[in-house]
Write a protein that holds these residues in place. Structure first.
Motif, PDB file in Angstrom:
ATOM      1  N   PRO A  19       0.337  -1.680   7.383  1.00  0.00           N
ATOM      2  CA  PRO A  19      -1.016  -1.130   7.512  1.00  0.00           C
ATOM      3  C   PRO A  19      -0.949   0.390   7.647  1.00  0.00           C
ATOM      4  CG  PRO A  19      -0.332  -2.138   9.574  1.00  0.00           C
ATOM      5  CD  PRO A  19       0.753  -2.408   8.586  1.00  0.00           C
ATOM      6  N   VAL A  20      -1.852   1.096   6.985  1.00  0.00           N
ATOM      7  CA  VAL A  20      -1.858   2.558   6.971  1.00  0.00           C
ATOM      8  C   VAL A  20      -3.288   3.067   7.087  1.00  0.00           C
ATOM      9  CG1 VAL A  20      -1.314   4.630   5.627  1.00  0.00           C
ATOM     10  CG2 VAL A  20       0.222   2.668   5.536  1.00  0.00           C
ATOM     11  N   PHE A  21      -3.479   4.100   7.913  1.00  0.00           N
ATOM     12  CA  PHE A  21      -4.740   4.834   7.986  1.00  0.00           C
ATOM     13  C   PHE A  21      -4.509   6.251   7.482  1.00  0.00           C
ATOM     14  CE2 PHE A  21      -5.429   1.525  11.087  1.00  0.00           C
ATOM     15  CZ  PHE A  21      -6.794   1.267  11.041  1.00  0.00           C
TER      16      PHE A  21
ATOM     17  N   LEU B 125       3.976   5.357 -15.541  1.00  0.00           N
ATOM     18  CA  LEU B 125       4.198   6.791 -15.722  1.00  0.00           C
ATOM     19  C   LEU B 125       3.224   7.409 -16.712  1.00  0.00           C
ATOM     20  CD1 LEU B 125       8.099   6.863 -15.776  1.00  0.00           C
ATOM     21  CD2 LEU B 125       6.602   7.628 -13.930  1.00  0.00           C
ATOM     22  N   ASP B 126       2.645   6.598 -17.592  1.00  0.00           N
ATOM     23  CA  ASP B 126       1.710   7.118 -18.582  1.00  0.00           C
ATOM     24  C   ASP B 126       0.272   7.171 -18.074  1.00  0.00           C
ATOM     25  OD1 ASP B 126       3.718   7.420 -20.510  1.00  0.00           O
ATOM     26  OD2 ASP B 126       3.564   5.306 -21.081  1.00  0.00           O
ATOM     27  N   ASP B 127       0.025   6.605 -16.908  1.00  0.00           N
ATOM     28  CA  ASP B 127      -1.322   6.602 -16.337  1.00  0.00           C
ATOM     29  C   ASP B 127      -1.594   7.985 -15.735  1.00  0.00           C
ATOM     30  OD1 ASP B 127      -3.696   6.166 -15.047  1.00  0.00           O
ATOM     31  OD2 ASP B 127      -2.962   4.579 -13.720  1.00  0.00           O
ATOM     32  N   ALA B 128      -2.493   8.753 -16.339  1.00  0.00           N
ATOM     33  CA  ALA B 128      -2.772  10.115 -15.877  1.00  0.00           C
ATOM     34  C   ALA B 128      -3.883  10.175 -14.845  1.00  0.00           C
ATOM     35  CB  ALA B 128      -3.141  11.000 -17.062  1.00  0.00           C
ATOM     36  N   VAL B 129      -4.646   9.097 -14.680  1.00  0.00           N
ATOM     37  CA  VAL B 129      -5.816   9.113 -13.802  1.00  0.00           C
ATOM     38  C   VAL B 129      -5.566   8.364 -12.504  1.00  0.00           C
ATOM     39  CG1 VAL B 129      -8.248   8.481 -13.598  1.00  0.00           C
ATOM     40  CG2 VAL B 129      -7.351   9.334 -15.782  1.00  0.00           C
ATOM     41  N   GLY B 130      -5.007   7.180 -12.596  1.00  0.00           N
ATOM     42  CA  GLY B 130      -4.764   6.366 -11.425  1.00  0.00           C
ATOM     43  C   GLY B 130      -6.022   5.720 -10.880  1.00  0.00           C
ATOM     44  N   GLU B 131      -5.879   5.096  -9.723  1.00  0.00           N
ATOM     45  CA  GLU B 131      -6.993   4.395  -9.076  1.00  0.00           C
ATOM     46  C   GLU B 131      -6.985   4.711  -7.593  1.00  0.00           C
ATOM     47  OE1 GLU B 131      -8.599  -0.169  -8.213  1.00  0.00           O
ATOM     48  OE2 GLU B 131      -6.629   0.183  -9.119  1.00  0.00           O
ATOM     49  N   ALA B 132      -8.133   5.136  -7.068  1.00  0.00           N
ATOM     50  CA  ALA B 132      -8.273   5.366  -5.632  1.00  0.00           C
ATOM     51  C   ALA B 132      -8.463   4.022  -4.947  1.00  0.00           C
ATOM     52  CB  ALA B 132      -9.457   6.278  -5.353  1.00  0.00           C
ATOM     53  N   VAL B 133      -7.616   3.720  -3.961  1.00  0.00           N
ATOM     54  CA  VAL B 133      -7.636   2.389  -3.347  1.00  0.00           C
ATOM     55  C   VAL B 133      -8.074   2.408  -1.887  1.00  0.00           C
ATOM     56  CG1 VAL B 133      -5.952   1.398  -4.925  1.00  0.00           C
ATOM     57  CG2 VAL B 133      -5.154   2.562  -2.860  1.00  0.00           C
ATOM     58  N   GLY B 134      -8.456   3.567  -1.348  1.00  0.00           N
ATOM     59  CA  GLY B 134      -9.021   3.586  -0.011  1.00  0.00           C
ATOM     60  C   GLY B 134      -8.243   4.425   0.979  1.00  0.00           C
ATOM     61  N   CYS B 135      -8.805   4.532   2.178  1.00  0.00           N
ATOM     62  CA  CYS B 135      -8.200   5.341   3.245  1.00  0.00           C
ATOM     63  C   CYS B 135      -7.650   4.498   4.391  1.00  0.00           C
ATOM     64  CB  CYS B 135      -9.233   6.323   3.800  1.00  0.00           C
ATOM     65  SG  CYS B 135      -9.709   7.634   2.653  1.00  0.00           S
ATOM     66  N   ALA B 136      -7.926   3.209   4.409  1.00  0.00           N
ATOM     67  CA  ALA B 136      -7.374   2.307   5.418  1.00  0.00           C
ATOM     68  C   ALA B 136      -6.965   1.032   4.694  1.00  0.00           C
ATOM     69  CB  ALA B 136      -8.400   2.020   6.510  1.00  0.00           C
ATOM     70  N   LEU B 137      -5.675   0.782   4.638  1.00  0.00           N
ATOM     71  CA  LEU B 137      -5.142  -0.236   3.740  1.00  0.00           C
ATOM     72  C   LEU B 137      -4.015  -1.028   4.390  1.00  0.00           C
ATOM     73  CD1 LEU B 137      -4.682   2.285   0.842  1.00  0.00           C
ATOM     74  CD2 LEU B 137      -6.391   0.457   0.785  1.00  0.00           C
ATOM     75  N   VAL B 138      -3.744  -2.189   3.783  1.00  0.00           N
ATOM     76  CA  VAL B 138      -2.519  -2.925   4.070  1.00  0.00           C
ATOM     77  C   VAL B 138      -1.732  -3.021   2.774  1.00  0.00           C
ATOM     78  CG1 VAL B 138      -1.482  -5.083   4.846  1.00  0.00           C
ATOM     79  CG2 VAL B 138      -3.617  -4.289   5.874  1.00  0.00           C
TER      80      VAL B 138
ATOM     81  N   THR C  69      -4.594  -3.930   0.093  1.00  0.00           N
ATOM     82  CA  THR C  69      -5.854  -4.552   0.492  1.00  0.00           C
ATOM     83  C   THR C  69      -6.578  -3.661   1.497  1.00  0.00           C
ATOM     84  OG1 THR C  69      -4.890  -6.758   0.219  1.00  0.00           O
ATOM     85  CG2 THR C  69      -6.887  -6.583   1.574  1.00  0.00           C
ATOM     86  N   PRO C  70      -7.865  -3.349   1.271  1.00  0.00           N
ATOM     87  CA  PRO C  70      -8.615  -2.568   2.266  1.00  0.00           C
ATOM     88  C   PRO C  70      -8.643  -3.272   3.618  1.00  0.00           C
ATOM     89  CG  PRO C  70      -9.807  -2.661   0.185  1.00  0.00           C
ATOM     90  CD  PRO C  70      -8.666  -3.631   0.065  1.00  0.00           C
ATOM     91  N   LEU C  71      -8.315  -2.533   4.672  1.00  0.00           N
ATOM     92  CA  LEU C  71      -8.332  -3.114   6.012  1.00  0.00           C
ATOM     93  C   LEU C  71      -9.735  -3.577   6.405  1.00  0.00           C
ATOM     94  CD1 LEU C  71      -5.978  -1.054   8.362  1.00  0.00           C
ATOM     95  CD2 LEU C  71      -6.178  -3.551   8.249  1.00  0.00           C
ATOM     96  N   GLY C  72     -10.760  -2.945   5.840  1.00  0.00           N
ATOM     97  CA  GLY C  72     -12.120  -3.340   6.152  1.00  0.00           C
ATOM     98  C   GLY C  72     -12.419  -4.785   5.796  1.00  0.00           C
TER      99      GLY C  72
END
Length: 271
Positions: A44-46, A59-72, A116-119
């Motif tokens: 778990p990370v905050f 490595l070819d993905d230039a954009v990525g995906e934002a997955v949150g600020c509190a996660l497991v 996984t979002p901790l929420g």
């Protein structure tokens, strides 16, 4: 700066280590990534700023995906690619195998191989409250102490480790084959795989591979000049080619490429 240490004694049956990082000195943002190698454990990370963790498919993905600020981060046997260009103060923990139910309220299996979002587990309002309280702590040491108290408050010790899983973990740490571990526990390999996988998030065979991979990384980090043939023999691989195949499968790169990257931390490889 990062502070890492074992947790409070009351948490040690469930948590291997806790950590907190400070925001580095201001610099001009430069896009950077790292390859995070698997531990086989949940963490778990905050993140305590406003920038969510961003991951990349490849490595070819230039954009990525934002997955949150509190996660497991779930148990996994493969690496993932992480954005480092906008760091934030963070606090987190590395859980012991089988501790997910006691600390997160769910078994490890549904959380495996993903973030996984901790929420979703603790509730959005509760998680935002915890994140705000952690962000207000003045230092990394203060955040870490608060984080431990928060984990203790969440702990449900009655949801402890299944004795079968505990016995299997002991056998695997002693380098026993899965068939022997199941036989000594008096169950079938299929039953062991089902119970172990639900609690730990990986099958016993995969967990055993992760243990050997961890030992291999430790040896390679401690002695980067160690001949790969000697490393393979020391860790029980059939030969150097077997070591290279297993390393590429679990780390996404060869031992030679790992050496050239010269990571400061064994499981965080700069790209």
């Amino acid at each position: 700066m990062s502070l890492r240490r074992p947790p409070l004694p009351a948490l040690r049956p469930f948590v291997e280590l806790v950590w907190a990082s400070e925001l580095p000195p201001p610099v001009r943002p430069v896009p950077r990534r790292e390859r995070v190698l698997p531990t086989g454990a949940l963490h778990p990370v905050f993140r305590l700023g406003e920038t969510p963790l961003r991951l990349f498919r490849d490595l070819d993905d230039a954009v990525g995906e934002a997955v949150g600020c509190a996660l497991v981060g779930g148990a996994r046997a493969s690496p993932y690619l992480k954005d480092l260009s906008r760091p934030e103060p963070s606090v987190g923990a590395l859980l012991r195998p089988g501790a997910a139910a006691a600390l997160l309220g769910v078994p490890a299996a549904p959380l495996s191989h993903t973030h996984t979002p901790l929420g979703l587990l603790w509730g959005e309002a509760a998680v935002e409250d915890l994140r705000g309280r952690l962000a207000e702590a003045p230092t990394a040491a203060a955040r870490l102490a608060l984080f431990e108290r928060l984990l203790l408050a969440r702990l449900a010790p009655r949801r402890g480790l299944d004795p079968l899983v505990a016995e299997a973990l002991t056998g695997l740490h002693r380098l026993r084959p899965v068939a022997r571990v199941a036989r000594e526990a008096g169950v079938s390999q299929r039953h062991l795989a089902r119970v172990f996988g639900e609690a730990v998030g990986l099958t016993p065979r995969t967990w055993g591979r992760m243990l050997r991979f961890g030992r291999t990384l430790e040896r390679l980090s401690a002695d980067p000049a160690l001949p790969l043939a000697d490393l393979a023999a020391a860790e029980g691989f059939a030969d150097q080619a077997h070591l290279t195949r297993e390393f590429r499968d679990l780390a996404g790169l060869t031992p030679g490429a790992y050496r050239r990257a010269a990571p400061r931390e064994s499981r965080h490889v700069p790209i």
